[in-house]
Design an enzyme around this catalytic site. Structure first.
Site, mmCIF file in Angstrom:
data_model
loop_
_atom_site.group_PDB
_atom_site.id
_atom_site.type_symbol
_atom_site.label_atom_id
_atom_site.label_comp_id
_atom_site.label_asym_id
_atom_site.label_seq_id
_atom_site.Cartn_x
_atom_site.Cartn_y
_atom_site.Cartn_z
ATOM 1 N N GLU A 164 6.756 51.541 -62.474
ATOM 2 C CA GLU A 164 7.607 52.414 -61.655
ATOM 3 C C GLU A 164 6.900 52.563 -60.323
ATOM 4 O O GLU A 164 5.824 53.157 -60.236
ATOM 5 C CB GLU A 164 7.810 53.777 -62.315
ATOM 6 C CG GLU A 164 8.898 54.597 -61.629
ATOM 7 C CD GLU A 164 8.503 56.036 -61.417
ATOM 8 O OE1 GLU A 164 8.430 56.453 -60.228
ATOM 9 O OE2 GLU A 164 8.260 56.739 -62.398
ATOM 10 N N CYS A 171 8.187 59.835 -55.278
ATOM 11 C CA CYS A 171 8.747 58.509 -55.026
ATOM 12 C C CYS A 171 10.270 58.498 -55.019
ATOM 13 O O CYS A 171 10.876 57.599 -54.438
ATOM 14 C CB CYS A 171 8.216 57.504 -56.049
ATOM 15 S SG CYS A 171 8.498 57.984 -57.754
#
Length: 493
Positions: free
Chosen positions: A255, A289
């Site tokens: 990720e 993020c």
């Protein structure tokens, strides 16, 4: 305004290997980013310690994979219960170490617990199947087996939640795990070790090795016993880890970075959108993020939305997360402030305009050594500016004007990243159409935080490989074995 104190440690700031605190290599100091105060000296694991951890995980995994799925799941669910019972202690430690406001830290502990609970339940739902063979008299079994030892690498912005996602899924699958927490936030990860032991996890099934990324990550990537590498981090780090693990043909789950578009449609409820966007951008001070990185606003509503955003941003409270009522805290370190400041300065030099900046933390003399950056609202931002091209990782809201919805979607997709996106509007059919047109792993429609334990989440393009959460998350740590056999026949004795 009350201030919460740091809890007494129930753990030691050293590597947790085979259920015991171990000696390591160098020692580093962890500081509170809001005040600069020392929290603890942490002993890092050297390469030899990491190898010992992997070898211990190999031994522990043999018995753990043979434990019943119900037994494994019960350990994870007991972990969830213990985290919730002690969430105040964990939240105070998390805020002191990472800087996020206490209320956000409590939310992260609850979020982490939800993954232990979810995968504790999913452990018993790993189903195989028996299917008809194309040849008469035969059948085949499809079975899911634990991949082996998992190397888990987690970031500093969600140091316990990201760990919970990976630890819970890997252990539910029957893997053992070696967890490398972020260099800047190792304490909250180390605090989990004895809690999981209390929940009944056998020694060695989870090893926690704080240390340098180049040291710990290198050993995890090279060691033949590590079969899965799971990382949450930057795209550059993900690329490096993939390359390092390639000779061993390791499975990777990544990720990575994002550049999330936040599209405000012409019919959006501006009060609701303002509240949601400010909440999203002040969450962990924009060091997320999946946060909104580019806010596309229709020309017809740009002026009204800008005014509302400026008022809401100026009213926020920025300061020490251990004090009550804080909406945002510091950035993780001084270099982060310098980098975000340089991006804003460059945008202004190229024609962007600062409409609002919240410097409320400057009134508190105890925060002078802290690493704060003022939450900032920018208008007149263009796509070619660095503030729109790259992930900001700070509390900066860049507004980009558009005139046609199709144009906004096209511009939203002009990035190598595809992690998250947001769409706000009243016409849900239009929102759905826009969401489907966006290239991102998850899209929140009128929702600032669409991530839940039950929902699979992962990036596309350069934002990642694989998913976390949902029924899919456990599959990252499972391999398929097929056994083809003759059908048993009834035989007369």
């Amino acid at each position: 305004m009350s201030t919460k104190s740091l809890p007494h440690f129930w753990f030691e700031p050293r590597p947790w290997i085979d259920g015991q605190w171990q000696t390591g290599g160098e020692t580093v100091t962890v500081h509170n980013p809001a005040t600069g105060a020392k929290i603890a000296d942490v002993t890092r694991a050297d390469a030899a310690a990491v190898r010992r951890a992997i070898e211990g995980a190999v031994k522990a995994q043999r018995a753990w994979r043979e434990a019943s799925a119900v037994e494994r799941g019960n350990v994870l669910k007991r972990t969830a219960a213990l985290l919730l019972a002690r969430k105040d202690e964990f939240a105070r430690l998390l805020t002191a170490e990472q800087g996020k406001p206490y209320a956000q830290a409590v939310g992260e502990i609850e979020y982490a617990a939800s993954f232990f609970q979810w995968f504790g339940e999913e452990a018993r739902r790993v189903y195989g199947r028996i299917a008809a063979h194309p040849e008469a008299g035969r059948e085949y079994f499809v079975e899911h087996r634990a991949a082996g030892v998992a190397g888990l690498i987690t970031p500093w912005n969600f140091p316990i939640a990201q760990g919970a996602k990976k630890v819970a899924a890997s252990l539910a699958a029957g893997c053992s795990a070696v967890w490398k927490p972020a260099e800047l936030t190792p304490l909250i990860a180390l605090a989990v070790g004895p809690v999981m032991a209390e929940a009944g996890l056998p020694a060695g099934v989870l090893q926690i090795v704080p240390g340098r990324g180049s040291v710990v990550g290198g050993v995890l990537a090279e060691h033949p016993a590590v079969r899965v590498l799971s990382l949450t981090g930057s795209t550059a780090t993900g690329s490096t880890l993939m390359a390092a693990g390639a000779p061993g043909i390791k499975r990777v789950s990544l990720e990575l970075g994002g550049n999330a578009p936040f599209i405000v449609l012409p019919d959006a409820d501006l009060d609701f959108t303002t509240e949601q966007l400010i909440r999203l951008k002040l969450f962990v001070s924009g060091q997320v993020c999946v946060t909104a990185n580019r806010v596309f606003v229709h020309a017809d509503i740009e002026s009204a939305l800008t005014e509302k955003l400026a008022a809401k941003l100026n009213a926020a409270h920025v300061g020490n997360g251990l004090e009550d009522g804080m909406d945002a805290g510091p950035l993780i370190h001084r270099q982060a402030c310098t980098e975000v400041g340089a991006v804003v300065d460059q945008a202004v030099a190229q024609g962007a305009r600062i409409v609002a900046q919240n410097r409320s933390y400057e009134s508190d003399d105890t925060l002078r050594a802290g690493t704060f950056f003022p939450p900032t609202l920018l208008t007149c931002v263009r796509d070619e500016m660095k503030v729109a091209r790259d992930e900001i990782f700070g509390p900066v809201i860049p507004l980009l004007r558009y005139t046609r919805v199709s144009e906004a979607v096209r511009r939203a997709n002009e990035t190598p990243h595809g992690l998250a996106a947001y769409v706000y509007g009243r016409d849900l059919a239009q929102c759905h159409a826009v969401a489907r047109g966006i290239e991102a792993g998850i899209v929140g429609v009128n929702e600032w935080r669409p991530l839940k334990a039950e929902i699979p989440f992962g990036g596309i393009k350069q934002s990642g490989i694989g998913v976390e959460g949902g029924e899919e998350g456990i599959r990252e740590f499972l391999e398929i074995q097929v056994i083809s056999m003759p059908k048993p026949l009834i035989q007369d004795s």
